[in-house]
Motif scaffolding. Structure first.
Motif, PDB file in Angstrom:
ATOM      1  N   PRO A 545       0.825  -1.219   0.000  1.00 36.45           N
ATOM      2  CA  PRO A 545       0.000   0.000   0.000  1.00 36.45           C
ATOM      3  C   PRO A 545       0.854   1.263   0.000  1.00 36.45           C
ATOM      4  CG  PRO A 545       0.162  -0.848   2.215  1.00 36.45           C
ATOM      5  CD  PRO A 545       0.889  -1.833   1.339  1.00 36.45           C
ATOM      6  N   VAL A 546       0.270   2.353  -0.448  1.00 38.49           N
ATOM      7  CA  VAL A 546       0.881   3.674  -0.371  1.00 38.49           C
ATOM      8  C   VAL A 546       0.156   4.439   0.736  1.00 38.49           C
ATOM      9  CG1 VAL A 546       1.323   5.829  -1.564  1.00 38.49           C
ATOM     10  CG2 VAL A 546       1.516   3.657  -2.794  1.00 38.49           C
ATOM     11  N   LEU A 547       0.890   4.770   1.809  1.00 38.44           N
ATOM     12  CA  LEU A 547       0.303   5.453   2.965  1.00 38.44           C
ATOM     13  C   LEU A 547       0.874   6.862   3.019  1.00 38.44           C
ATOM     14  CD1 LEU A 547       0.780   2.552   5.567  1.00 38.44           C
ATOM     15  CD2 LEU A 547      -1.161   2.920   4.032  1.00 38.44           C
ATOM     16  N   ARG A 548       0.037   7.867   2.820  1.00 39.56           N
ATOM     17  CA  ARG A 548       0.511   9.244   2.784  1.00 39.56           C
ATOM     18  C   ARG A 548      -0.294  10.120   3.745  1.00 39.56           C
ATOM     19  NH1 ARG A 548       0.962  10.019  -3.809  1.00 39.56           N
ATOM     20  NH2 ARG A 548       2.708   8.552  -4.113  1.00 39.56           N
ATOM     21  N   ASP A 549       0.452  10.820   4.594  1.00 40.23           N
ATOM     22  CA  ASP A 549      -0.148  11.836   5.480  1.00 40.23           C
ATOM     23  C   ASP A 549      -1.261  11.258   6.343  1.00 40.23           C
ATOM     24  OD1 ASP A 549       1.547  13.810   4.390  1.00 40.23           O
ATOM     25  OD2 ASP A 549       0.183  14.058   2.690  1.00 40.23           O
ATOM     26  N   LEU A 550      -1.058  10.046   6.853  1.00 38.59           N
ATOM     27  CA  LEU A 550      -2.014   9.463   7.793  1.00 38.59           C
ATOM     28  C   LEU A 550      -1.702   9.969   9.194  1.00 38.59           C
ATOM     29  CD1 LEU A 550      -2.560   7.616   5.364  1.00 38.59           C
ATOM     30  CD2 LEU A 550      -2.660   5.685   6.935  1.00 38.59           C
ATOM     31  N   LEU A 551      -2.745  10.191   9.987  1.00 41.11           N
ATOM     32  CA  LEU A 551      -2.595  10.591  11.386  1.00 41.11           C
ATOM     33  C   LEU A 551      -3.272   9.556  12.263  1.00 41.11           C
ATOM     34  CD1 LEU A 551      -1.801  12.590  13.638  1.00 41.11           C
ATOM     35  CD2 LEU A 551      -4.000  13.746  13.229  1.00 41.11           C
ATOM     36  N   VAL A 552      -2.517   9.001  13.218  1.00 40.65           N
ATOM     37  CA  VAL A 552      -3.054   8.029  14.173  1.00 40.65           C
ATOM     38  C   VAL A 552      -3.049   8.671  15.550  1.00 40.65           C
ATOM     39  CG1 VAL A 552      -2.726   5.777  15.248  1.00 40.65           C
ATOM     40  CG2 VAL A 552      -2.272   6.071  12.806  1.00 40.65           C
ATOM     41  N   THR A 553      -4.187   8.611  16.253  1.00 44.10           N
ATOM     42  CA  THR A 553      -4.280   9.238  17.573  1.00 44.10           C
ATOM     43  C   THR A 553      -4.973   8.322  18.563  1.00 44.10           C
ATOM     44  OG1 THR A 553      -6.437  10.287  17.238  1.00 44.10           O
ATOM     45  CG2 THR A 553      -4.504  11.485  16.437  1.00 44.10           C
ATOM     46  N   ASP A 554      -4.639   8.524  19.864  1.00 45.23           N
ATOM     47  CA  ASP A 554      -5.396   7.933  20.973  1.00 45.23           C
ATOM     48  C   ASP A 554      -5.561   6.426  20.836  1.00 45.23           C
ATOM     49  OD1 ASP A 554      -5.981  10.489  22.259  1.00 45.23           O
ATOM     50  OD2 ASP A 554      -7.245  10.839  20.495  1.00 45.23           O
ATOM     51  N   CYS A 572       3.412  10.269   7.467  1.00 41.61           N
ATOM     52  CA  CYS A 572       2.450   9.766   8.457  1.00 41.61           C
ATOM     53  C   CYS A 572       2.917  10.146   9.859  1.00 41.61           C
ATOM     54  CB  CYS A 572       2.307   8.260   8.334  1.00 41.61           C
ATOM     55  SG  CYS A 572       1.617   7.742   6.739  1.00 41.61           S
ATOM     56  N   ALA A 573       1.979  10.311  10.781  1.00 39.80           N
ATOM     57  CA  ALA A 573       2.303  10.786  12.125  1.00 39.80           C
ATOM     58  C   ALA A 573       1.421  10.102  13.154  1.00 39.80           C
ATOM     59  CB  ALA A 573       2.133  12.304  12.204  1.00 39.80           C
ATOM     60  N   ALA A 574       1.887  10.104  14.411  1.00 35.91           N
ATOM     61  CA  ALA A 574       1.143   9.499  15.515  1.00 35.91           C
ATOM     62  C   ALA A 574       1.112  10.469  16.683  1.00 35.91           C
ATOM     63  CB  ALA A 574       1.797   8.181  15.932  1.00 35.91           C
ATOM     64  N   PRO A 583       6.404   9.262  13.795  1.00 36.06           N
ATOM     65  CA  PRO A 583       6.712  10.396  14.677  1.00 36.06           C
ATOM     66  C   PRO A 583       5.463  11.204  15.012  1.00 36.06           C
ATOM     67  CG  PRO A 583       7.313  10.920  12.420  1.00 36.06           C
ATOM     68  CD  PRO A 583       6.893   9.474  12.421  1.00 36.06           C
ATOM     69  N   ALA A 584       5.583  11.962  16.067  1.00 36.24           N
ATOM     70  CA  ALA A 584       4.501  12.896  16.388  1.00 36.24           C
ATOM     71  C   ALA A 584       4.448  13.977  15.317  1.00 36.24           C
ATOM     72  CB  ALA A 584       4.745  13.527  17.751  1.00 36.24           C
ATOM     73  N   PRO A 585       3.301  14.600  15.144  1.00 38.32           N
ATOM     74  CA  PRO A 585       3.211  15.660  14.135  1.00 38.32           C
ATOM     75  C   PRO A 585       4.267  16.732  14.360  1.00 38.32           C
ATOM     76  CG  PRO A 585       1.037  15.079  14.947  1.00 38.32           C
ATOM     77  CD  PRO A 585       2.026  14.369  15.817  1.00 38.32           C
ATOM     78  N   GLY A 586       5.029  17.046  13.280  1.00 35.64           N
ATOM     79  CA  GLY A 586       6.029  18.091  13.353  1.00 35.64           C
ATOM     80  C   GLY A 586       7.356  17.642  13.914  1.00 35.64           C
ATOM     81  N   THR A 587       7.559  16.317  14.120  1.00 38.27           N
ATOM     82  CA  THR A 587       8.824  15.822  14.651  1.00 38.27           C
ATOM     83  C   THR A 587       9.409  14.788  13.730  1.00 38.27           C
ATOM     84  OG1 THR A 587       7.826  14.025  15.901  1.00 38.27           O
ATOM     85  CG2 THR A 587       7.958  16.170  16.989  1.00 38.27           C
ATOM     86  N   SER A 588      10.692  14.435  13.988  1.00 32.98           N
ATOM     87  CA  SER A 588      11.371  13.442  13.156  1.00 32.98           C
ATOM     88  C   SER A 588      11.402  12.074  13.775  1.00 32.98           C
ATOM     89  CB  SER A 588      12.806  13.910  12.877  1.00 32.98           C
ATOM     90  OG  SER A 588      13.504  14.082  14.093  1.00 32.98           O
TER      91      SER A 588
END
Length: 894
Positions: A545-554, A572-574, A583-588
């Motif tokens: 799959p191609v996973l782009r700009d996914l956000l996983v929370t909680d 993608c971010a968590a 990584p968390a949004p805005g981090t590496s």
């Protein structure tokens, strides 16, 4: 000169005529001939405008023909016959023949032959009886008029009344019964207006319309026709401007037809308004050939086949019509037909409520379908379907099912309960927009193999398995959709599935948010996944799959990847994830740093979770302590369940004693905390299980007291070696709390089968022994089946030594549950509504499908919906109207 009165007395010597014929020859126009009681064997030729009256009243004068095969009465002028009995010897011949002028029969009895008007003659029959004829009782083959008022036509070996040529017929308050052919037949270019008439017990049709005829049927009753009650094979085209032409049926009822209730075939043009069609042997209403059919505000009940059929190249418009109890489909549109269906309800059908097949086209607007064992709305073959603002509820299969090469456009639909929400298996063009799916047993949206439907702004909530399922080789597109509160995963993609998923929101799933199966592909962009029980995204072996700009929370984990998988991950971010790979949004890196383009991947461990370790304390949030007295009070306010409450209270006291012994350093007595909850659906088993865990935590015998729900699909794998890890994973989720296994008997394999359920049971038994102090297991299901389940494994019998029996709710308890829901949602029941609710639950069958508390909840929900429809029609409802539930808000009685 005033009209003269002539007398006919057979035995008179003078002052009267001895025969009726003599009196007619002597009379002038407008004269009256009064006939004394008796029998007159004469053949009368009435060639002048006279009136013949039975002097002593109807039935006292009997006219009989003297020549076999010839009419007893032949009228060629405007004559009136009043109170005469005319008896014929040859039922197949005309007994009263009108060849010119206007003949009026008033309170006459004609038996043994038909009454016939030909050429330009007109005929009026008032409060008379025509009986014992052959071929026809009344026949108007003329360019004149036929009037039938308050007349009975009966015992005819043929058709009751025939109107042909260019005649105009007016039938009012009359009855046609017990005829071997059709009751009324209108053909040629004739016109008939039939009001308040009864046509019953006919050997063929009640009404037969052919060629270019026009008929108005107003407030009539057609009963017990051996074939179709109304059969229209042709008719004059209906004029749209003035309503002329065609066949117009208004009001009245059609019951007990041996075939279709109403059939429009050939070139028939039929409008049916406010009519009831009941108990037809075949379809309720059918359109075939090139017919045009319009149904407005009709009620079609108990059809022996489909409620409404439109096929051939027929065209139909159905508006605000109810179809109920059909033995086939509610509405069937097939072949090359076209139908537009607006408003109305279709329910309780044996097959799908609405089915579109062949190359037919159907447009459905604001239609409600419910209570069918099959699909709510289905399209197959090369059918074309357009839906707008429709509703489907309680369908045994799918609310909407698309198969074959069907083409469908959906703009607004609600699917509630039932097996599946929308199943798109068609290889044709399918576009679905603004669909709301809630509380279905299985998947919300299903894309069949090789299909490529488009879903936009769709919502799935409460699916019993996955929210969205993409089958093998399917390539759907999902835009701006949302999935929440599913028992299984939010989106499941099978092998070779290749979906395009944009801006999907997934929340509160019992398994993964996104499950990309073995060998699957797809593009997933800008999706948000939160509060998933399993890793938010799972990528199986060989998946790409191609996973782009996914956000996983909680959630606990953001990503798990099987060995051999090759996902492409970008941006993608968590956030608020216990075990984060992304990584968390805005981090590496997880928790800090600068964002990176591609996240690192982790290979799944034995339970399908992302690799890596975490301390147990880091994996669990602090659980606030609860007060035992408050929890017992919470248990006490539950409706009913008195035996269960007593059992739980006894267990609490026993466990408090165990706890005190342990604190005193004494050995604890042998005690099994695992329980069997035996009871029918909807009796509160899950609610009590959740409270039981919290109570054990309050007593100090469990660390957390949380509840993990599972069923067969959560524990049993699909191949060798899959079941053990699945069962262990679910068990580990319940550590420190309660594992609640509903319908646990489904784990017991059938005799002689190779089912993996026995492996799940064996794994559970071992885990319960290894972690006897850390987890409480509750198994639940029907009482009899649970006994067989416990007996199926010696380890189960030793670990489940206590059974709590959940009894069905009685009527007062069901009413209390409804009142409880009403109070929570700021509604109020009137006293009369409460009394009606008692009667409603008393009448509800308590069979296998009875849902106990769920039935009460569904009843409350239905009441609020019906109340909303009722209040919406008020001009200016006040606050009392908005919160008050009345008897009329109850759903239809079972």
């Amino acid at each position: 000169m005033s009209p003269a009165i002539h007398h006919v007395r057979p035995n008179a010597r003078r002052g009267a005529f001895r025969t009726v014929a003599d009196a007619i020859r002597a009379a002038d126009n407008e004269d009256e001939i009064r006939i004394a009681a008796g029998e007159y064997p004469e053949r009368l030729l009435i060639d002048r405008a006279v009136t013949l009256v039975a002097e002593d009243g109807p039935g006292t004068v009997r006219l009989t023909p003297v020549a076999p095969g010839l009419p007893a009465l032949e009228v060629s002028a405007s004559a009136t016959l009043s109170g005469l009995t005319v008896l014929g010897a040859d039922p197949s011949r005309p007994l009263v023949l009108v060849t010119a002028g206007t003949a009026e029969l008033r309170e006459c009895d004609v038996a043994g032959g038909r009454v016939e008007a030909v050429r330009t003659a007109s005929l009026r029959i008032i409060r008379s009886v025509i009986r014992e004829a052959e071929l026809a009782g009344v026949h108007a083959d003329t360019s004149g008029e036929l009037w039938l008022t308050g007349t009975l036509v009966t015992n005819v070996e043929g058709t009751g009344a025939v109107v042909s040529g260019t005649a105009t017929a007016h039938l009012t308050d009359s009855t046609v019964r017990s005829v071997s052919g059709s009751g009324i037949r209108v053909r040629g270019e004739a016109t008939a207006v039939i009001r308040r008439c009864v046509v019953e017990s006919t050997g063929r049709n009640g009404l037969l319309v052919e060629e270019q005829a026009s008929v108005v049927l107003d407030e009539c009753r057609l009963k017990d026709a051996a074939a179709e009650a109304v059969r229209v094979l042709g008719s004059a085209p209906r004029a749209e401007d003035d309503g002329g032409g065609g066949v117009r049926i208004t009001g009245g009822e059609v019951t007990g037809a041996g075939a279709a209730g109403i059939l429009a075939a050939g070139t028939g043009d039929v409008l049916v308004s406010a009519c009831s069609v009941r108990d037809s042997g075949a379809a309720g209403v059918s359109a075939d050939g090139s017919a045009r059919l319009e149904l407005v505000d009709c009620r079609i009940n108990g059809s022996g086949a489909c409620g409404v059929i439109v096929r051939g190249s027929a065209r139909a418009v159905v508006t605000d019509t109810t179809v109920r109890g059909a033995e086939g489909n509610g509405i069937l549109v097939g072949e090359r037909a076209e139908a537009r269906i607006t408003g109305g309800t279709v329910r309780e059908t044996a097959f799908s409520a609405v089915h579109v097949g062949g190359e037919a086209t159907a447009e459905l607007v604001a239609l409600r379908v419910a209570d069918t064992p099959e699909h709510g709305i289905g399209a197959a073959e090369r059918g074309r379907l357009t839906l707008e603002d429709c509703q489907a509820a309680d369908c045994g299969l799918s609310g909407l099912h698309l198969d074959g090469y069907a083409v469908a456009t959906v703009d607004g639909m609600t699917v509630r309960r039932g097996r599946n929400g929308v199943t798109a298996q068609s290889r044709g063009e399918v576009r679905v927009r603004d669909v709301r799916i809630t509380d279905v047993d299985r998947a919300g949206l299903t894309c069949g193999p090789d299909s490529a439907p488009e879903f936009t702004d769709c919502r799935v909530s409460g699916a019993g398995t996955a929210g969205v399922v993409v089958a093998e080789k399917a390539a759907p597109t999902l835009r701006d959709c949302a999935v929440s509160n599913t028992v299984g995963s939010g989106l499941v993609v099978a092998r070779d599935g290749d979906p395009t998923v944009l801006r999907l929101t997934v929340k509160d799933t019992g398994k993964n948010g996104l499950f990309v199966g073995e060998g699957a592909k797809g593009r997933y962009e800008e999706c948000v996944l939160s509060a998933t029980a399993y890793p938010a995204v799972h990528v199986a072996a060989e998946a790409r799959p191609v996973l782009r700009d996914l956000l996983v929370t909680d959630t606990a984990e953001d990503l798990s990847v099987d060995e051999g998988a090759e996902p492409e991950v970008t941006g993608c971010a968590a956030r608020d994830v216990k075990k984060a790979v992304w990584p968390a949004p805005g981090t590496s890196a997880p928790g800090s740093g600068q964002a990176v383009g591609t996240a690192r991947l982790a290979v799944a461990g034995p339970q399908g979770t992302a690799g890596g370790t975490a301390e147990a304390g880091d994996a669990e949030k602090d659980v606030p302590e609860e007060n035992l007295e408050d929890l017992l009070a919470e248990l006490g306010v539950l409706v009913g369940l008195e035996r269960v409450k007593n059992d739980v209270s006894s267990l609490v006291k026993l466990m408090q004693m165990v706890r005190r012994r342990e604190e005193a350093g004494l050995a604890a007595p042998p005690l099994s905390r695992h329980l069997v909850f035996a009871g029918n659906p909807g009796t509160g088993k899950t609610t009590v299980a959740r409270l039981y865990g919290r109570i054990l935590a309050a007593v100090g015998l469990l660390a957390r007291g949380h509840l993990v729900e599972a069923d067969r699909s959560s524990l049993v794998g699909e191949y060798v070696g899959h079941t053990g890890p699945k069962t262990q994973r679910v068990f580990e989720e319940a550590m420190g709390g309660v594992l609640f296994i509903d319908e646990a008997y489904s784990l017991t394999p059938a005799a002689g089968s190779n089912d993996f359920g026995h492996e799940a049971i064996a794994t559970l038994v071992k885990l319960m022994e290894d972690h006897r102090d850390s987890v409480v297991v509750i198994v639940a299901g029907y009482p009899d089946e649970m006994e067989h389940f416990i007996d199926s494994n010696p380890g189960l019998a030793s670990r489940f030594s206590r059974t709590l029996l959940f009894e069905d709710y009685d009527t007062p308890e069901l009413v209390n549950i409804v009142e409880h829901h009403a109070e929570r949602h700021q509604y109020r029941l009137t006293d009369s509504a409460r009394e009606a609710l008692v009667a409603y639950f008393e009448a509800t069958p308590r069979g296998e499908r009875f849902g106990n508390g769920r039935t009460a909840r569904q009843t409350f929900q239905a009441m609020t919906e019906r109340q909303a429809y009722r209040v919406a029609e008020m001009a200016a409802p006040d606050e009392t109207d908005l919160i008050t539930l009345r008897p009329q808000d109850l759903p239809e009685w079972p």
